[in-house]
Each structure stands twice: as structure tokens, then as C-alpha cells.
Scaffold this active site. Sequence first.
Site, short mmCIF file in Angstrom:
data_model
loop_
_atom_site.label_atom_id
_atom_site.label_comp_id
_atom_site.label_asym_id
_atom_site.label_seq_id
_atom_site.Cartn_x
_atom_site.Cartn_y
_atom_site.Cartn_z
N LYS A 210 0.81 -1.22 0.00
CA LYS A 210 0.00 0.00 0.00
C LYS A 210 0.84 1.27 0.00
CE LYS A 210 -4.28 -1.98 1.68
NZ LYS A 210 -5.31 -2.08 2.72
N ARG B 172 -2.99 -10.22 5.58
CA ARG B 172 -3.46 -10.25 4.18
C ARG B 172 -2.36 -9.67 3.30
NH1 ARG B 172 -5.93 -7.01 0.45
NH2 ARG B 172 -7.49 -8.00 -0.87
C1 PT1 Z 1 -7.64 -4.63 3.79
C2 PT1 Z 1 -7.97 -4.70 2.39
C3 PT1 Z 1 -8.99 -5.62 2.03
N1 PT1 Z 1 -7.37 -3.93 1.44
C4 PT1 Z 1 -9.24 -6.27 4.26
N2 PT1 Z 1 -9.60 -6.39 2.97
C5 PT1 Z 1 -7.76 -4.03 0.16
N3 PT1 Z 1 -9.86 -7.04 5.21
C6 PT1 Z 1 -8.75 -4.93 -0.20
C7 PT1 Z 1 -3.21 2.13 -0.77
O1 PT1 Z 1 -3.21 2.98 0.14
O2 PT1 Z 1 -6.70 -3.80 4.23
N4 PT1 Z 1 -8.28 -5.40 4.68
N5 PT1 Z 1 -9.35 -5.71 0.72
C8 PT1 Z 1 -7.10 -3.15 -0.89
N6 PT1 Z 1 -7.40 -1.77 -0.73
C9 PT1 Z 1 -6.41 -0.78 -0.81
C10 PT1 Z 1 -6.50 0.36 -0.01
C11 PT1 Z 1 -5.32 -0.94 -1.64
C12 PT1 Z 1 -5.47 1.30 -0.01
C13 PT1 Z 1 -4.30 0.00 -1.66
C14 PT1 Z 1 -4.36 1.12 -0.82
O3 PT1 Z 1 -2.30 2.03 -1.60
#
Ligand code: PT1
Length: 280
Positions: free
Chosen positions: A225, A259
Site C-alpha cells: 500500500k 493479508r
Molecule cells: C484490507 C484490504 C482488504 N485492502 C481487508 N480487505 C484491500 N480485510 C482490499 C493504498 O493505500 O486492508 N483489509 N481488501 C485493498 N485496498 C487498498 C487500499 C489498496 C489502499 C491499496 C491502498 O495504496
Amino acid sequence: MTRRHPCPDWPRAGAVESPLIMGILNATPDSFSDGGRFNSVDRAVEAAAAMLEAGADMIDVGGESTRPGAEPISPEEELERVIPVIEALATRFDCPLSVDTSTPAVITRAVEAGACLVNDVRALTRPGALEAAAASGASVCVMHMRGEPGDMAGRTDYADVVDEVVAYLAGRIDALTQAGIPADRILVDPGFGFAKTSEQNFDLLRRLQALACLDAPVLVGMSRKRMVGEATGRPVEERAIGSAAAALLAVERGATVLRVHDVAATRDALAVWQAMRRAG
Ligand code: PT1
């Protein structure tokens, strides 16, 4: 007929020697772009096999991107992306499967197809989602965010980010248990990268221990991220080491489900932590 592999007894903070690694499998066209349906399911199976080989304990299948700025997709499109992949994985592998969704029809069908965990970044707030999850009998992971992925980026005006996350998750645990979901099937997630600045994400990580008051297993997702990118100065394809470090810091603070994209790097980081814990 697909087989359903039960979820493990979720490891809890303090009582855990072996946090679980949840490998991320994106069932999105941009992830498996060339060719038709059969080909994309095939490639998803290959990606899952590689993560299991590298030491993943379970696989999380998602058809909707929830990164900042992402647009929602229709339930039909989501079903089409996710269900064939879960069916294929449930047939081929013995590991627990998780579905990353907020959509009631996807919750129901994915659990029928073999998923044992519903991982919802919207914490079962979509109409019908709570009821679908309760009726499915699956475990549930509820996550903190504000708004929707498409508009969450600017919504970072917290008095105290940790206080809000804990209060929000406590309220969702109440709603879930009132809907009939047993407390021992509920996991919580602070939602790294969801409506939080990098500073707030790292404040959450530093004080992750505060989530212990919820008495639920803590799942974290920081893999690749932006918070890792800002700390390391690295683009998304070079964030494996920073991500493994972040995961380990979360484990030190009570997280028990990780994860991640980079399973091998996370596995090695955990091996070092476990060797330290077992010494002396
Ligand atoms: C998470 C999560 C998810 N993240 C759970 N499920 C994502 N339980 C998808 C960035 O800042 O943390 N927990 N499912 C993906 N979402 C993101 C959010 C991807 C922020 C990238 C960023 O780069």
C-alpha cells in the site's frame, strides 16, 4: 459439487505462535487480462497454487478493486469474476478460502461455492449483507473505512484515528452478534489505507494493541500500500520487503491474520519472529 473447507479456529492475540498468512488473489480482468473465462480461472488457480507453495494458510478472492478512487462494479459482474474462481479453488485445494466482497448475492454464492470467511471492507453495511452473512454460517471480517473507495481519500479529519476505529468496530461487532453471528466467528480489521493519511496509518500501526479490547482476532492488510511506498520511497512492485516489515510490526502488536501479496517474504519475516519467540 464443491467442497467447503472449514475455517480454522481463529488465532487470538497473546495465544498465538503462528499468525496466519492470507494470500491475496485478485479475480479482476486487469489481473488476469488475456483471454476468456477459462483462461482467467486457470491463471487464478496457478496464482493460488504459487501462494500456497510459498506458505500461504488461506486465499482471499476478490473481484472488486477497493483501492482509493476505485469505482464499484455491478453484482452480476462481481459474481461472474469471483464464483468460478472460488469453485475452482475449492475443488483443487484443501485450504480455507475467503471472499473479499460487500455484495449480498456474492456472499451467499461464494460461501455455497466453498468460502468459509466473508471479508468485507464495508463491514456488512450494504443492505442485505448482514443477513446474507449471518444466514451463510461463515466467519466474517469487518473493516473500518469512511465513505466509499471512490470518495474516501479526503475523509481524514479524525479527532483520534485509533479511538474512532475501535468505536466503529465495537459497533459492528454488536450489530453482527445481534444478527446472530457468533462472536468467535468475527474478525476485525483497522482498514489500513482506507480514508487515512500515511501518518494516521502509521499511528494506527504503532497503537494497534488498542484493538485488543475488542476481544476479536485482528486481520491487517498493508501489503504494497501507499503507506509502505511513502515510508520506503518505492513503487508498488518494490514494496515486498517494506510490506513484510509492516506485517511483522503488526504481529508484534497483536495481529494474527496477515493479508499479503508477497507470501514468501512474509513467511520468512514470521520465521525470524518465531525463532526469536522460541529462543531462551
Ligand atoms: C484490507 C484490504 C482488504 N485492502 C481487508 N480487505 C484491500 N480485510 C482490499 C493504498 O493505500 O486492508 N483489509 N481488501 C485493498 N485496498 C487498498 C487500499 C489498496 C489502499 C491499496 C491502498 O495504496
